[in-house]
Design a protein around this motif. Structure first.
Motif, PDB file in Angstrom:
ATOM      1  N   GLU A  87       0.826  -1.214   0.000  1.00 57.15           N
ATOM      2  CA  GLU A  87       0.000   0.000   0.000  1.00 57.15           C
ATOM      3  C   GLU A  87       0.859   1.264   0.000  1.00 57.15           C
ATOM      4  OE1 GLU A  87      -2.678  -0.234   3.259  1.00 57.15           O
ATOM      5  OE2 GLU A  87      -3.582  -2.094   2.514  1.00 57.15           O
ATOM      6  N   ASP A  88       2.154   1.091   0.207  1.00 55.98           N
ATOM      7  CA  ASP A  88       3.051   2.233   0.362  1.00 55.98           C
ATOM      8  C   ASP A  88       4.049   2.337  -0.768  1.00 55.98           C
ATOM      9  OD1 ASP A  88       2.556   3.760   2.591  1.00 55.98           O
ATOM     10  OD2 ASP A  88       3.274   2.176   3.938  1.00 55.98           O
ATOM     11  N   ASP A  89       4.735   3.447  -0.792  1.00 55.25           N
ATOM     12  CA  ASP A  89       5.970   3.560  -1.555  1.00 55.25           C
ATOM     13  C   ASP A  89       6.914   2.495  -0.974  1.00 55.25           C
ATOM     14  OD1 ASP A  89       8.440   4.236  -2.533  1.00 55.25           O
ATOM     15  OD2 ASP A  89       8.638   6.058  -1.317  1.00 55.25           O
ATOM     16  N   ASN A  90       7.565   1.739  -1.852  1.00 53.98           N
ATOM     17  CA  ASN A  90       8.312   0.600  -1.329  1.00 53.98           C
ATOM     18  C   ASN A  90       9.613   0.981  -0.603  1.00 53.98           C
ATOM     19  OD1 ASN A  90      10.021   1.179  -3.391  1.00 53.98           O
ATOM     20  ND2 ASN A  90       9.765  -0.758  -4.469  1.00 53.98           N
ATOM     21  N   THR A  91       9.900   2.283  -0.504  1.00 56.79           N
ATOM     22  CA  THR A  91      11.051   2.673   0.318  1.00 56.79           C
ATOM     23  C   THR A  91      10.605   3.308   1.634  1.00 56.79           C
ATOM     24  OG1 THR A  91      11.217   4.808  -0.776  1.00 56.79           O
ATOM     25  CG2 THR A  91      12.582   3.050  -1.671  1.00 56.79           C
ATOM     26  N   ALA A  92       9.271   3.424   1.827  1.00 53.36           N
ATOM     27  CA  ALA A  92       8.781   4.011   3.079  1.00 53.36           C
ATOM     28  C   ALA A  92       9.138   3.100   4.244  1.00 53.36           C
ATOM     29  CB  ALA A  92       7.272   4.196   3.003  1.00 53.36           C
ATOM     30  N   LEU A  93       9.358   3.702   5.390  1.00 51.44           N
ATOM     31  CA  LEU A  93       9.813   2.907   6.530  1.00 51.44           C
ATOM     32  C   LEU A  93       8.682   2.609   7.509  1.00 51.44           C
ATOM     33  CD1 LEU A  93      13.235   4.710   7.113  1.00 51.44           C
ATOM     34  CD2 LEU A  93      12.856   2.454   6.136  1.00 51.44           C
ATOM     35  N   GLU A  94       7.468   2.745   7.009  1.00 51.05           N
ATOM     36  CA  GLU A  94       6.343   2.540   7.916  1.00 51.05           C
ATOM     37  C   GLU A  94       5.967   1.056   8.024  1.00 51.05           C
ATOM     38  OE1 GLU A  94       1.834   4.231   8.676  1.00 51.05           O
ATOM     39  OE2 GLU A  94       2.986   4.887   6.916  1.00 51.05           O
ATOM     40  N   HIS A  95       5.765   0.416   6.865  1.00 51.79           N
ATOM     41  CA  HIS A  95       5.305  -0.980   6.890  1.00 51.79           C
ATOM     42  C   HIS A  95       6.470  -1.903   6.609  1.00 51.79           C
ATOM     43  CE1 HIS A  95       1.398   0.672   7.317  1.00 51.79           C
ATOM     44  NE2 HIS A  95       1.437   1.286   6.134  1.00 51.79           N
ATOM     45  N   VAL A  96       7.243  -2.100   7.627  1.00 50.86           N
ATOM     46  CA  VAL A  96       8.462  -2.901   7.492  1.00 50.86           C
ATOM     47  C   VAL A  96       8.416  -4.067   8.480  1.00 50.86           C
ATOM     48  CG1 VAL A  96       9.978  -1.074   6.638  1.00 50.86           C
ATOM     49  CG2 VAL A  96       9.577  -1.304   9.096  1.00 50.86           C
ATOM     50  N   ILE A  97       9.350  -4.988   8.296  1.00 59.80           N
ATOM     51  CA  ILE A  97       9.459  -6.125   9.207  1.00 59.80           C
ATOM     52  C   ILE A  97      10.478  -5.741  10.283  1.00 59.80           C
ATOM     53  CG2 ILE A  97      10.072  -8.575   9.394  1.00 59.80           C
ATOM     54  CD1 ILE A  97       9.409  -8.743   6.340  1.00 59.80           C
ATOM     55  N   THR A  98      10.044  -5.826  11.532  1.00 60.43           N
ATOM     56  CA  THR A  98      10.962  -5.440  12.619  1.00 60.43           C
ATOM     57  C   THR A  98      11.936  -6.574  12.906  1.00 60.43           C
ATOM     58  OG1 THR A  98       9.524  -6.322  14.315  1.00 60.43           O
ATOM     59  CG2 THR A  98       9.126  -4.035  13.662  1.00 60.43           C
ATOM     60  N   GLU A  99      12.929  -6.250  13.697  1.00 58.99           N
ATOM     61  CA  GLU A  99      13.945  -7.252  14.024  1.00 58.99           C
ATOM     62  C   GLU A  99      13.316  -8.418  14.788  1.00 58.99           C
ATOM     63  OE1 GLU A  99      17.162  -5.763  16.337  1.00 58.99           O
ATOM     64  OE2 GLU A  99      18.438  -7.468  15.887  1.00 58.99           O
ATOM     65  N   ASP A 100      12.378  -8.094  15.711  1.00 64.02           N
ATOM     66  CA  ASP A 100      11.723  -9.163  16.491  1.00 64.02           C
ATOM     67  C   ASP A 100      10.899 -10.076  15.581  1.00 64.02           C
ATOM     68  OD1 ASP A 100      12.823  -8.264  18.762  1.00 64.02           O
ATOM     69  OD2 ASP A 100      11.052  -7.136  19.457  1.00 64.02           O
ATOM     70  N   GLN A 101      10.175  -9.425  14.671  1.00 62.85           N
ATOM     71  CA  GLN A 101       9.359 -10.239  13.745  1.00 62.85           C
ATOM     72  C   GLN A 101      10.270 -11.117  12.887  1.00 62.85           C
ATOM     73  OE1 GLN A 101       7.324  -7.058  11.790  1.00 62.85           O
ATOM     74  NE2 GLN A 101       5.698  -6.918  13.330  1.00 62.85           N
ATOM     75  N   PHE A 102      11.385 -10.550  12.467  1.00 62.66           N
ATOM     76  CA  PHE A 102      12.332 -11.317  11.654  1.00 62.66           C
ATOM     77  C   PHE A 102      12.836 -12.529  12.435  1.00 62.66           C
ATOM     78  CE2 PHE A 102      16.442 -12.448   9.969  1.00 62.66           C
ATOM     79  CZ  PHE A 102      16.289 -12.361   8.590  1.00 62.66           C
ATOM     80  N   LYS A 103      13.154 -12.315  13.693  1.00 63.16           N
ATOM     81  CA  LYS A 103      13.689 -13.404  14.516  1.00 63.16           C
ATOM     82  C   LYS A 103      12.638 -14.492  14.740  1.00 63.16           C
ATOM     83  CE  LYS A 103      17.362 -11.012  17.005  1.00 63.16           C
ATOM     84  NZ  LYS A 103      17.650 -10.206  18.198  1.00 63.16           N
ATOM     85  N   THR A 104      11.401 -14.068  14.971  1.00 65.13           N
ATOM     86  CA  THR A 104      10.325 -15.053  15.166  1.00 65.13           C
ATOM     87  C   THR A 104      10.184 -15.919  13.921  1.00 65.13           C
ATOM     88  OG1 THR A 104       9.183 -13.443  16.537  1.00 65.13           O
ATOM     89  CG2 THR A 104       7.872 -15.309  15.752  1.00 65.13           C
ATOM     90  N   LEU A 105      10.161 -15.235  12.775  1.00 63.23           N
ATOM     91  CA  LEU A 105       9.996 -15.979  11.518  1.00 63.23           C
ATOM     92  C   LEU A 105      11.225 -16.851  11.241  1.00 63.23           C
ATOM     93  CD1 LEU A 105       7.829 -16.233   9.341  1.00 63.23           C
ATOM     94  CD2 LEU A 105       9.092 -14.565   7.990  1.00 63.23           C
ATOM     95  N   ALA A 106      12.391 -16.340  11.595  1.00 64.69           N
ATOM     96  CA  ALA A 106      13.618 -17.117  11.380  1.00 64.69           C
ATOM     97  C   ALA A 106      13.559 -18.422  12.170  1.00 64.69           C
ATOM     98  CB  ALA A 106      14.833 -16.297  11.781  1.00 64.69           C
TER      99      ALA A 106
END
Lengths: 409, 234
Positions: A68-87
């Motif tokens: 839904e955003d400009d793909n360089t916007a920093l609003e809808h991003v994956i956080t470090e915690d979310q990354f770790k959970t998924l990892a």
């Protein structure tokens, strides 16, 4: 049914030359289409694998509002915690061979000569070894631990900056807090991404750690996942979706076909060409077979009338003629299938090449990939077309007057 | 099966305004097991009459009864069933299917028969082939048979399924005199053995002594009906 089949089979052998001519047309058409299909297939798979291993991976995970955003916007991003959970989840899935996070950003790149807008992709240094079939580096080297300040610059962008490997530049971008941040970097390589020409013009690859300094945080726009094979996509995708749902992460999983839209369009275009060729050759087969069957039934008018007089039903006569057409097609397709396979082998052994595409000096290897399932589908289409081509002659026979038929010579 | 023909008329449309009358009111009866000839010059309506009796053509007006059943009022599906079960056909040019052997050709009329019926018909066919003297020709294709042999196969084909009515249109028209005599004797013998009515269209007047009844038609009308009282059965 056996008797009808036997009669139909014997009838196809009555005028061998006529049947043979139609069989030859079917065989040649089948071989042509099979090779065309084999070429599309080889191109599709080689290009697909190149894109998967070069840029896209088999799966990508995004924040659910990313699109839904400009793909360089920093609003809808994956956080470090979310990354770790998924990892944690991904590490338990054996089909997943490699995964990495990426961050998009944009800003200004400059030196003493010029200042230009760049679009950046922050990547892990392990990507070259794990993901890239072909190195995107035109000159210099890929991102490396040994050069923490190293960046790759699109070779056209480098020309505009009059920068080369070893030169220093400054990158400026806005951080997640809204401030403008800058880092000094050294050009350690020039990018040439054939599939992403915009990156040649404006692109910068930088280490994820360098991006962290610019945006003041550890964030990812998406995670690229490489699987053991293309066929594992549906299983792994559903596994990840289930786990994401369970963990209530605000993430979505997209497969290669969903993200590589340009690739899918090109494949669709090729398949459109194939369909046109198929239709043209199908029309040729319909005319040829209809003509053969019409000539055959005209010779046998008396025979059909005799059969009908003796109580053979119209639908049996209809089926007989349909079977004759189908048998001719079946012989043609069977022979075509074998010869098409041999043609694939022969063509590949010749190691032919095609002229280089615009902007390239490398000739393209001509390789055809024989896919049995696709060829069987093609064979089924041919047989169906043949059956349809027999419908009109068959219908004309059952509509013929019995008495007139009995008195033909 | 008794056949009753009532005021049978048939005309063909040659153009929008011109009709050609082939039959102009034929009324005649044929008894069960009767060996009957229909004679007349070319164009007199013999074949048209046989076609209507054979349920492959419809009269313009008039009726045909097989026993009490009015076949001229039946739909096509029923007519096909009658052709399969009640009628045997013998053609002047034999009309054998060249891709089938003699024995397979003879099985054509009971293509749809159920297994038990089929076995009975095949048994009868074996008997017919033996009696007709063509047992050794079973596996031969029509192209490997002489005219006389082909007509014998055609007769076996017409009789294998125990028809009630056998229609033969100039069955000896394409045969030499020796074969003609043998075929006539054969048909008559089988007619009596099966109890089937035979209607044979011919213009060969030398054959008339073989028949129980001779129906002479001229210009689409019955000219006379003659009963041959000196008939010797078999």
């Amino acid at each position: 049914m056996f008797r009808l089949g036997k009669l139909a089979f014997l009838n196809t052998l009555r005028n061998k030359r006529r049947s043979l001519l139609t069989v030859i047309i079917i065989v040649v058409s089948f071989i042509v289409l099979s090779i065309f299909q084999g070429y599309i297939n080889s191109q599709r798979i080689s290009w697909r694998e190149m894109l998967i291993h070069g840029e896209y991976g088999h799966l990508q995970v995004f924040h659910r509002d990313y699109f839904e955003d400009d793909n360089t916007a920093l609003e809808h991003v994956i956080t470090e915690d979310q990354f770790k959970t998924l990892a944690g989840v991904m590490d338990k899935i054996p089909e997943i061979g490699y995964y990495t996070g990426r961050l998009n950003l944009s800003g200004l790149i400059g030196n003493e000569y010029a200042s230009k807008i760049f679009i950046g992709s922050a990547r892990d240094v392990s990507e070259l070894a794990e993901l890239h079939y072909f190195s995107p580096v035109k000159d210099g080297q890929f991102l490396t631990e040994e050069r923490p300040d190293g960046i790759l610059v699109g070779y056209k962008l480098a020309e505009k900056l009059k920068a080369g490997v070893g030169d220093e530049v400054m990158l400026m971008a806005h951080s997640r807090l809204g401030s403008i941040e800058a880092i000094n970097a050294t050009v350690i390589g020039l990018l040439n991404t054939d599939s992403y020409s915009v990156f040649n013009e404006m692109g910068v690859y930088l280490r994820l750690e360098s991006a962290e300094e610019l945006i003041l945080g550890k964030l990812y726009h998406y995670i690229v996942i490489l699987l053991d094979s293309y066929d594992s996509i549906p299983r792994v995708k559903s596994l990840l979706e289930a786990e994401i749902g369970k963990s209530k992460l605000p993430l979505v999983v997209k497969d290669f076909a969903e993200v590589a839209t340009f690739f899918m369009q090109v494949v669709g275009m090729y398949e459109g060409y194939f369909l046109v060729a198929l239709v043209v050759l199908a029309v040729l087969i319909v005319f040829s077979l209809t003509n053969t069957i019409y000539m055959s039934i005209t010779d046998r008018t008396k025979e059909f009338s005799t059969m009908k007089t003796l109580g053979v039903r119209d639908k049996t006569v209809f089926a007989l003629i349909l079977l004759e057409g189908t048998f001719i097609a079946f012989f043609g397709v069977l022979l075509g299938l074998v010869l098409a396979y041999l043609s694939h082998l022969a063509l590949n052994s010749l190691q032919l090449t095609l002229p280089p595409p615009p902007g390239s000096s490398d000739r393209i290897p001509f390789y055809v990939l024989f896919d049995l399932f696709r060829n069987l589908k093609l064979a089924a289409v041919f047989i169906l077309v043949a059956a349809l081509a027999s419908v009109f002659p068959a219908y004309s026979v059952i509509k013929r007057n019995i008495m007139k038929g009995l008195h033909t010579q | 099966m008794k056949i009753k023909i009532e005021n049978l008329q048939k005309s063909y449309k040659l153009s929008r305004r011109v009709n050609q009358a082939a039959l102009r009111g034929i009324t005649v009866e044929i008894d069960q097991g009767e060996f009957c000839a229909v004679i007349g010059p070319s164009g007199s309506g013999k074949t048209t009459l046989l076609n209507i009796l054979g349920c492959i053509d419809q009269p313009t007006t008039g009726r045909v009864y097989f026993d009490d059943c009015e076949v001229t009022a039946l739909p096509e599906r029923e007519l096909v069933r009658i052709r399969q079960s009640l009628i045997g056909y013998i053609f002047q040019f034999f009309n054998l299917i060249p891709t089938l052997t003699a024995f397979e050709n003879a099985q054509l009329p009971f293509w749809y028969a159920k297994r038990e019926e089929r076995e009975r018909y095949v048994k009868n066919l074996d008997r017919l082939f033996a009696e007709i003297g063509i047992s050794e020709l079973k596996k031969r294709y029509p192209g490997q048979l002489s005219g006389g042999q082909q007509q014998r196969v055609a007769i076996a084909r017409a009789l294998a399924h125990f028809p009630k009515l056998v229609l033969a249109d100039e069955p000896t028209g394409n045969l030499d005199s020796h074969n003609t005599g043998e075929i006539m004797a054969l048909m008559k013998r089988e007619s009596k053995k099966l109890g089937a009515s035979f209607i044979v269209a011919t213009h060969d007047l030398s054959l008339l002594e073989h028949f129980d009844k001779v129906i002479a038609i001229k210009d689409g009308m019955v000219e006379r009906v003659t009963l041959n009282k000196n008939d010797e059965t078999g």
